[in-house]
Design an enzyme around this catalytic site. Structure first.
Site, mmCIF file in Angstrom:
data_model
loop_
_atom_site.group_PDB
_atom_site.id
_atom_site.type_symbol
_atom_site.label_atom_id
_atom_site.label_comp_id
_atom_site.label_asym_id
_atom_site.label_seq_id
_atom_site.Cartn_x
_atom_site.Cartn_y
_atom_site.Cartn_z
ATOM 1 N N CYS A 266 103.241 3.393 66.683
ATOM 2 C CA CYS A 266 104.324 3.797 65.794
ATOM 3 C C CYS A 266 103.800 4.820 64.794
ATOM 4 O O CYS A 266 102.700 4.655 64.257
ATOM 5 C CB CYS A 266 104.861 2.564 65.062
ATOM 6 S SG CYS A 266 106.197 2.920 63.908
ATOM 7 N N LEU A 267 104.579 5.865 64.563
ATOM 8 C CA LEU A 267 104.160 6.913 63.632
ATOM 9 C C LEU A 267 103.972 6.359 62.210
ATOM 10 O O LEU A 267 103.231 6.936 61.418
ATOM 11 C CB LEU A 267 105.173 8.063 63.613
ATOM 12 C CG LEU A 267 105.313 8.855 64.918
ATOM 13 C CD1 LEU A 267 106.397 9.916 64.789
ATOM 14 C CD2 LEU A 267 103.987 9.494 65.328
ATOM 15 N N HIS B 43 113.584 -0.745 63.864
ATOM 16 C CA HIS B 43 113.300 -0.106 62.567
ATOM 17 C C HIS B 43 114.517 -0.189 61.641
ATOM 18 O O HIS B 43 114.368 -0.306 60.427
ATOM 19 C CB HIS B 43 112.956 1.378 62.757
ATOM 20 C CG HIS B 43 111.511 1.648 63.044
ATOM 21 N ND1 HIS B 43 110.511 1.339 62.150
ATOM 22 C CD2 HIS B 43 110.894 2.236 64.101
ATOM 23 C CE1 HIS B 43 109.334 1.714 62.662
ATOM 24 N NE2 HIS B 43 109.544 2.255 63.850
ATOM 25 N N GLY C 154 109.982 8.707 69.435
ATOM 26 C CA GLY C 154 111.160 8.245 68.717
ATOM 27 C C GLY C 154 110.890 8.220 67.224
ATOM 28 O O GLY C 154 109.727 8.179 66.799
ATOM 29 N N GLN D 247 112.085 5.765 58.558
ATOM 30 C CA GLN D 247 110.731 6.319 58.627
ATOM 31 C C GLN D 247 110.604 7.642 57.874
ATOM 32 O O GLN D 247 109.488 8.113 57.627
ATOM 33 C CB GLN D 247 110.299 6.518 60.091
ATOM 34 C CG GLN D 247 110.108 5.209 60.846
ATOM 35 C CD GLN D 247 109.611 5.469 62.251
ATOM 36 O OE1 GLN D 247 110.388 5.731 63.161
ATOM 37 N NE2 GLN D 247 108.297 5.425 62.440
ATOM 38 N N HIS E 150 112.492 -0.351 70.145
ATOM 39 C CA HIS E 150 111.549 -0.131 69.041
ATOM 40 C C HIS E 150 112.248 0.570 67.870
ATOM 41 O O HIS E 150 112.133 0.141 66.719
ATOM 42 C CB HIS E 150 110.369 0.703 69.560
ATOM 43 C CG HIS E 150 109.354 1.085 68.526
ATOM 44 N ND1 HIS E 150 108.036 0.679 68.580
ATOM 45 C CD2 HIS E 150 109.465 1.857 67.412
ATOM 46 C CE1 HIS E 150 107.384 1.174 67.528
ATOM 47 N NE2 HIS E 150 108.225 1.902 66.804
ATOM 48 N N GLU E 151 113.003 1.618 68.171
ATOM 49 C CA GLU E 151 113.681 2.380 67.102
ATOM 50 C C GLU E 151 114.803 1.560 66.465
ATOM 51 O O GLU E 151 114.975 1.586 65.246
ATOM 52 C CB GLU E 151 114.237 3.704 67.643
ATOM 53 C CG GLU E 151 113.188 4.659 68.215
ATOM 54 C CD GLU E 151 111.971 4.858 67.329
ATOM 55 O OE1 GLU E 151 112.114 4.870 66.087
ATOM 56 O OE2 GLU E 151 110.858 4.976 67.870
HETATM 57 CO CO CO Z 1 108.108 3.038 65.074
#
Ligand code: CO
Length: 151
Positions: free
Chosen positions: A89-90, A135, A46, A51, A131-132
């Site tokens: 997480c990226l 953000h 995701g 991000q 999670h997304e």
């Molecule tokens: Co993330």
């Protein structure tokens, strides 16, 4: 399409609340296409617009690398149950930990044309969505870790 740079933890961008998407134009479609390409290249499940430095409520999700979702202006309208999720997480390279998430969620969202939909999902897909969506409100999974990964 083009890959975009993934913003890393420490950047204020990740802590801001994103604004709703109001214009569903080619600029948005380009953003979504780029986010998908970036997510694939970075082997994520995701990716949310902040991000890649865009403060709008949009994210892409792919639980299996084959099915791709785009959620714009998502709003959770119902959630139930609990699940313990092992997350990374990226934007937070190297960190992993266990987070408590709802087991099942129901939410509304717009697609890339602005049409309104409702979706229900559970387990891993609900985990990624939560999670997304976090953000988009400046929340990182590290804020919610109940157990650091031990290894
Ligand atoms: Co993330």
């Amino acid at each position: 399409m083009a890959r975009r740079n993934v913003v890393k933890v420490g950047d204020e961008i990740l802590r801001k609340k994103c604004k709703p998407v109001v214009i569903f134009d080619e600029k948005l479609w380009q953003l979504l296409d780029d986010m998908k390409e970036t997510m694939i290249a970075e082997m994520g499940v995701g990716l949310a617009a902040p991000q890649v430095g865009v403060m709008r409520r949009a994210c892409v999700v792919s639980p299996d690398g084959e099915t791709f979702y785009e959620f714009i202006n998502p709003v959770i309208i119902k959630s139930s149950g609990n699940q313990l999720c092992e997350e990374g997480c990226l934007s937070v390279p190297g960190a992993r930990g266990t987070v408590l998430r709802p087991q099942k969620i129901k939410f509304r969202y717009n697609d890339r044309k602005g049409d309104l939909y409702e979706m229900e999902c559970s387990d891993f897909l609900a985990n990624i969505c939560c999670h997304e969506f976090d953000h988009l409100d400046g929340i990182l999974f590290t804020d919610k870790i109940i157990k650091e990964q031990q290894d």
